[in-house]
Design a protein around this motif. Structure first.
Motif, PDB file in Angstrom:
ATOM      1  N   ASP A 198       0.820  -1.213   0.000  1.00 17.03           N
ATOM      2  CA  ASP A 198       0.000   0.000   0.000  1.00 17.03           C
ATOM      3  C   ASP A 198       0.856   1.267   0.000  1.00 17.03           C
ATOM      4  O   ASP A 198       0.450   2.302  -0.532  1.00 17.03           O
ATOM      5  N   LEU A 199       2.024   1.152   0.592  1.00 19.87           N
ATOM      6  CA  LEU A 199       2.952   2.287   0.590  1.00 19.87           C
ATOM      7  C   LEU A 199       3.391   2.594  -0.851  1.00 19.87           C
ATOM      8  O   LEU A 199       3.473   3.749  -1.261  1.00 19.87           O
ATOM      9  N   ILE A 200       3.628   1.534  -1.621  1.00 21.34           N
ATOM     10  CA  ILE A 200       4.004   1.730  -3.037  1.00 21.34           C
ATOM     11  C   ILE A 200       2.824   2.359  -3.780  1.00 21.34           C
ATOM     12  O   ILE A 200       2.982   3.303  -4.550  1.00 21.34           O
ATOM     13  N   HIS A 249     -12.224   4.543   4.839  1.00 21.34           N
ATOM     14  CA  HIS A 249     -11.483   3.281   4.977  1.00 21.34           C
ATOM     15  C   HIS A 249     -10.846   3.131   6.353  1.00 21.34           C
ATOM     16  O   HIS A 249     -10.305   2.072   6.672  1.00 21.34           O
ATOM     17  N   SER A 250     -10.884   4.189   7.151  1.00 18.83           N
ATOM     18  CA  SER A 250     -10.159   4.151   8.422  1.00 18.83           C
ATOM     19  C   SER A 250     -10.779   3.159   9.406  1.00 18.83           C
ATOM     20  O   SER A 250     -11.977   2.870   9.356  1.00 18.83           O
ATOM     21  N   ASN A 251      -9.945   2.682  10.313  1.00 17.68           N
ATOM     22  CA  ASN A 251     -10.366   1.696  11.320  1.00 17.68           C
ATOM     23  C   ASN A 251     -10.935   2.422  12.544  1.00 17.68           C
ATOM     24  O   ASN A 251     -10.473   2.259  13.658  1.00 17.68           O
ATOM     25  N   LEU A 252     -11.946   3.255  12.294  1.00 20.49           N
ATOM     26  CA  LEU A 252     -12.560   4.030  13.379  1.00 20.49           C
ATOM     27  C   LEU A 252     -13.847   3.347  13.828  1.00 20.49           C
ATOM     28  O   LEU A 252     -14.721   3.067  13.008  1.00 20.49           O
ATOM     29  N   TRP A 281      -6.726   3.430   7.097  1.00 14.77           N
ATOM     30  CA  TRP A 281      -6.667   4.577   6.187  1.00 14.77           C
ATOM     31  C   TRP A 281      -5.800   4.308   4.954  1.00 14.77           C
ATOM     32  O   TRP A 281      -6.079   4.799   3.866  1.00 14.77           O
ATOM     33  N   LEU A 282      -4.737   3.472   5.122  1.00 18.50           N
ATOM     34  CA  LEU A 282      -3.804   3.255   4.011  1.00 18.50           C
ATOM     35  C   LEU A 282      -4.370   2.316   2.934  1.00 18.50           C
ATOM     36  O   LEU A 282      -3.924   2.349   1.782  1.00 18.50           O
ATOM     37  N   VAL A 283      -5.376   1.529   3.277  1.00 21.18           N
ATOM     38  CA  VAL A 283      -6.004   0.632   2.282  1.00 21.18           C
ATOM     39  C   VAL A 283      -6.650   1.447   1.148  1.00 21.18           C
ATOM     40  O   VAL A 283      -6.760   0.980   0.015  1.00 21.18           O
ATOM     41  N   THR A 284      -7.037   2.664   1.442  1.00 18.02           N
ATOM     42  CA  THR A 284      -7.650   3.580   0.465  1.00 18.02           C
ATOM     43  C   THR A 284      -6.953   3.548  -0.890  1.00 18.02           C
ATOM     44  O   THR A 284      -7.589   3.542  -1.935  1.00 18.02           O
ATOM     45  N   VAL A 285      -5.609   3.536  -0.826  1.00 24.19           N
ATOM     46  CA  VAL A 285      -4.828   3.705  -2.056  1.00 24.19           C
ATOM     47  C   VAL A 285      -4.584   2.387  -2.802  1.00 24.19           C
ATOM     48  O   VAL A 285      -4.036   2.395  -3.893  1.00 24.19           O
ATOM     49  N   ARG A 286      -4.999   1.254  -2.211  1.00 22.45           N
ATOM     50  CA  ARG A 286      -4.779  -0.033  -2.892  1.00 22.45           C
ATOM     51  C   ARG A 286      -5.790  -0.169  -4.038  1.00 22.45           C
ATOM     52  O   ARG A 286      -6.822  -0.825  -3.926  1.00 22.45           O
ATOM     53  N   VAL A 287      -5.506   0.476  -5.128  1.00 23.51           N
ATOM     54  CA  VAL A 287      -6.401   0.488  -6.288  1.00 23.51           C
ATOM     55  C   VAL A 287      -5.547   0.250  -7.527  1.00 23.51           C
ATOM     56  O   VAL A 287      -4.556   0.967  -7.749  1.00 23.51           O
ATOM     57  N   HIS A 288      -5.925  -0.746  -8.331  1.00 22.42           N
ATOM     58  CA  HIS A 288      -5.183  -1.018  -9.567  1.00 22.42           C
ATOM     59  C   HIS A 288      -5.227   0.233 -10.459  1.00 22.42           C
ATOM     60  O   HIS A 288      -6.280   0.891 -10.549  1.00 22.42           O
ATOM     61  N   PRO A 289      -4.107   0.595 -11.147  1.00 26.03           N
ATOM     62  CA  PRO A 289      -4.109   1.811 -11.972  1.00 26.03           C
ATOM     63  C   PRO A 289      -5.268   1.873 -12.966  1.00 26.03           C
ATOM     64  O   PRO A 289      -5.854   2.950 -13.190  1.00 26.03           O
ATOM     65  N   PHE A 290      -5.659   0.724 -13.542  1.00 29.48           N
ATOM     66  CA  PHE A 290      -6.776   0.741 -14.493  1.00 29.48           C
ATOM     67  C   PHE A 290      -8.066   1.151 -13.781  1.00 29.48           C
ATOM     68  O   PHE A 290      -8.838   1.970 -14.279  1.00 29.48           O
ATOM     69  N   ASP A 291      -8.297   0.579 -12.605  1.00 25.40           N
ATOM     70  CA  ASP A 291      -9.465   0.902 -11.779  1.00 25.40           C
ATOM     71  C   ASP A 291      -9.462   2.404 -11.456  1.00 25.40           C
ATOM     72  O   ASP A 291     -10.473   3.103 -11.583  1.00 25.40           O
ATOM     73  N   PHE A 341     -13.670  25.398  -7.468  1.00 22.48           N
ATOM     74  CA  PHE A 341     -14.458  24.207  -7.142  1.00 22.48           C
ATOM     75  C   PHE A 341     -13.549  22.982  -7.118  1.00 22.48           C
ATOM     76  O   PHE A 341     -13.568  22.190  -6.174  1.00 22.48           O
ATOM     77  N   PHE A 342     -12.720  22.826  -8.161  1.00 24.67           N
ATOM     78  CA  PHE A 342     -11.869  21.631  -8.262  1.00 24.67           C
ATOM     79  C   PHE A 342     -10.853  21.550  -7.118  1.00 24.67           C
ATOM     80  O   PHE A 342     -10.532  20.457  -6.651  1.00 24.67           O
ATOM     81  N   ALA A 343     -10.366  22.712  -6.661  1.00 22.17           N
ATOM     82  CA  ALA A 343      -9.395  22.706  -5.560  1.00 22.17           C
ATOM     83  C   ALA A 343     -10.061  22.138  -4.301  1.00 22.17           C
ATOM     84  O   ALA A 343      -9.483  21.279  -3.616  1.00 22.17           O
ATOM     85  N   ILE A 344     -11.286  22.589  -4.010  1.00 23.10           N
ATOM     86  CA  ILE A 344     -11.987  22.102  -2.805  1.00 23.10           C
ATOM     87  C   ILE A 344     -12.431  20.659  -3.006  1.00 23.10           C
ATOM     88  O   ILE A 344     -12.323  19.824  -2.107  1.00 23.10           O
ATOM     89  N   TYR A 345     -12.924  20.360  -4.215  1.00 25.57           N
ATOM     90  CA  TYR A 345     -13.426  19.009  -4.511  1.00 25.57           C
ATOM     91  C   TYR A 345     -12.315  17.961  -4.348  1.00 25.57           C
ATOM     92  O   TYR A 345     -12.543  16.891  -3.772  1.00 25.57           O
ATOM     93  N   ALA A 346     -11.108  18.284  -4.817  1.00 17.03           N
ATOM     94  CA  ALA A 346      -9.988  17.335  -4.725  1.00 17.03           C
ATOM     95  C   ALA A 346      -9.648  17.062  -3.262  1.00 17.03           C
ATOM     96  O   ALA A 346      -9.448  15.915  -2.857  1.00 17.03           O
ATOM     97  N   LEU A 347      -9.637  18.121  -2.457  1.00 14.21           N
ATOM     98  CA  LEU A 347      -9.308  17.975  -1.033  1.00 14.21           C
ATOM     99  C   LEU A 347     -10.398  17.180  -0.308  1.00 14.21           C
ATOM    100  O   LEU A 347     -10.109  16.265   0.471  1.00 14.21           O
ATOM    101  N   PHE A 348     -11.655  17.521  -0.595  1.00 13.10           N
ATOM    102  CA  PHE A 348     -12.782  16.840   0.059  1.00 13.10           C
ATOM    103  C   PHE A 348     -12.810  15.356  -0.338  1.00 13.10           C
ATOM    104  O   PHE A 348     -12.979  14.473   0.519  1.00 13.10           O
ATOM    105  N   SER A 349     -12.617  15.064  -1.633  1.00 11.01           N
ATOM    106  CA  SER A 349     -12.652  13.675  -2.115  1.00 11.01           C
ATOM    107  C   SER A 349     -11.564  12.839  -1.448  1.00 11.01           C
ATOM    108  O   SER A 349     -11.819  11.717  -1.004  1.00 11.01           O
ATOM    109  N   ALA A 350     -10.346  13.406  -1.363  1.00  8.09           N
ATOM    110  CA  ALA A 350      -9.236  12.659  -0.769  1.00  8.09           C
ATOM    111  C   ALA A 350      -9.494  12.434   0.726  1.00  8.09           C
ATOM    112  O   ALA A 350      -9.305  11.324   1.233  1.00  8.09           O
TER     113      ALA A 350
END
Ligand SMILES: [Zn+2]
Ligand SMILES: [Zn+2]
Length: 264
Positions: free
Chosen positions: A39-41, A173-176, A126-136, A157-166
């Motif tokens: 996931d780090l990669i 995905h967090s273990n809360l 939280w780190l599982v979030t990024v485990r997504v195949h590049p095609f996906d 809009f895009f600046a806020i949208y990118a931050l909110f989406s991330a």
């Protein structure tokens, strides 16, 4: 010394989510759970792929713009709306695009091969979030942001949208182990997305939204049990753990793989 943005972002997320997941954990698990190195990669390669594909989609949409796919009256109208109105409508349009792509990734067998990588995680954090195949990642992004580029949403809009989406992606995905009660009907929460990662196919075909739970609710795919938690996470297939093996996994002959497993 200049520290690259991606490293700064990683350290910030680490400082926010690691203590929160310790204080309010849903289930006890090690920080060094299975697949954390992979996931780090994904974190750093995905960051690069996300930025590059976002730029390519933007350029392609702009080329289409020149050909007048969307009338200037519409793009001008959208662009001149207040930021609040752009955020409300843009979140909804982006979510409908995301939901469509995500549901296709689950329901079309050859697309599922790519998405199975994300669902292969046996523990969530939280780190599982990024485990997504590049095609996906690229497939989903096309559905999510092309309509917004086409309709002429503003840079602010895009600046806020990118931050909110991330932020939302890492949050869900967090273990809360917190209870979100009525919020579960409006926004996607870890409580909801946990069911999407459940190893039970009956519930991993629910809760497709990434931000607005009301979209699932309106389309009949919303699911939450107040009495129990998922028995476990993952899929009924052996998704490899290493990054390179995960990259080629969707292209492999799965029939041969399962036959080979049966013969072992
Ligand atoms: Zn999914
Ligand atoms: Zn997920």
């Amino acid at each position: 010394m200049m520290i690259p943005e991606a490293i700064k972002g990683f350290l910030l997320l680490l400082l926010i989510f690691v203590p929160l997941e310790r204080l309010f954990s849903h289930q006890r698990q090690s920080l060094w759970r299975q697949g954390w190195e992979t996931d780090l990669i994904y974190f750093f390669t995905g960051n690069l792929i996300g930025k590059t594909s976002g730029l390519v989609i933007f350029l392609l949409v702009n080329i289409l713009f020149v050909k007048g796919i969307v009338p200037k009256e519409i793009t001008g109208f959208v662009n001149q709306q207040s930021l609040a109105l752009q955020l409300i409508s843009g979140l909804l349009i982006g979510e409908i695009g995301y939901y469509t792509a995500h549901r296709m990734l689950h329901q079309i067998p050859w697309l599922w091969r790519f998405h199975a990588i994300h669902h292969g995680a046996k523990e969530l954090d939280w780190l599982v979030t990024v485990r997504v195949h590049p095609f996906d990642q690229i497939f989903t992004k096309i559905f999510q942001i092309s309509p917004l580029y086409l309709l002429g949403y503003s840079e602010r809009f895009f600046a806020i949208y990118a931050l909110f989406s991330a932020t939302m992606a890492f949050f869900i995905h967090s273990n809360l182990g917190l209870k979100f009660r009525f919020l579960n009907y409006i926004l996607v929460t870890p409580e909801l997305h946990r069911w999407h990662h459940s190893q039970n196919p009956e519930t991993y075909h629910t809760n497709f939204a990434a931000q607005l739970a009301c979209v699932d609710w309106l389309l009949g795919t919303w699911y939450l049990s107040k009495r129990r938690s998922p028995d476990g996470y993952g899929v009924n297939e052996s998704v490899p753990v290493s990054y390179l093996k995960q990259l080629i996994y969707p292209w492999q002959n799965h029939q041969t793989l399962s036959q080979r497993r049966e013969n072992l």
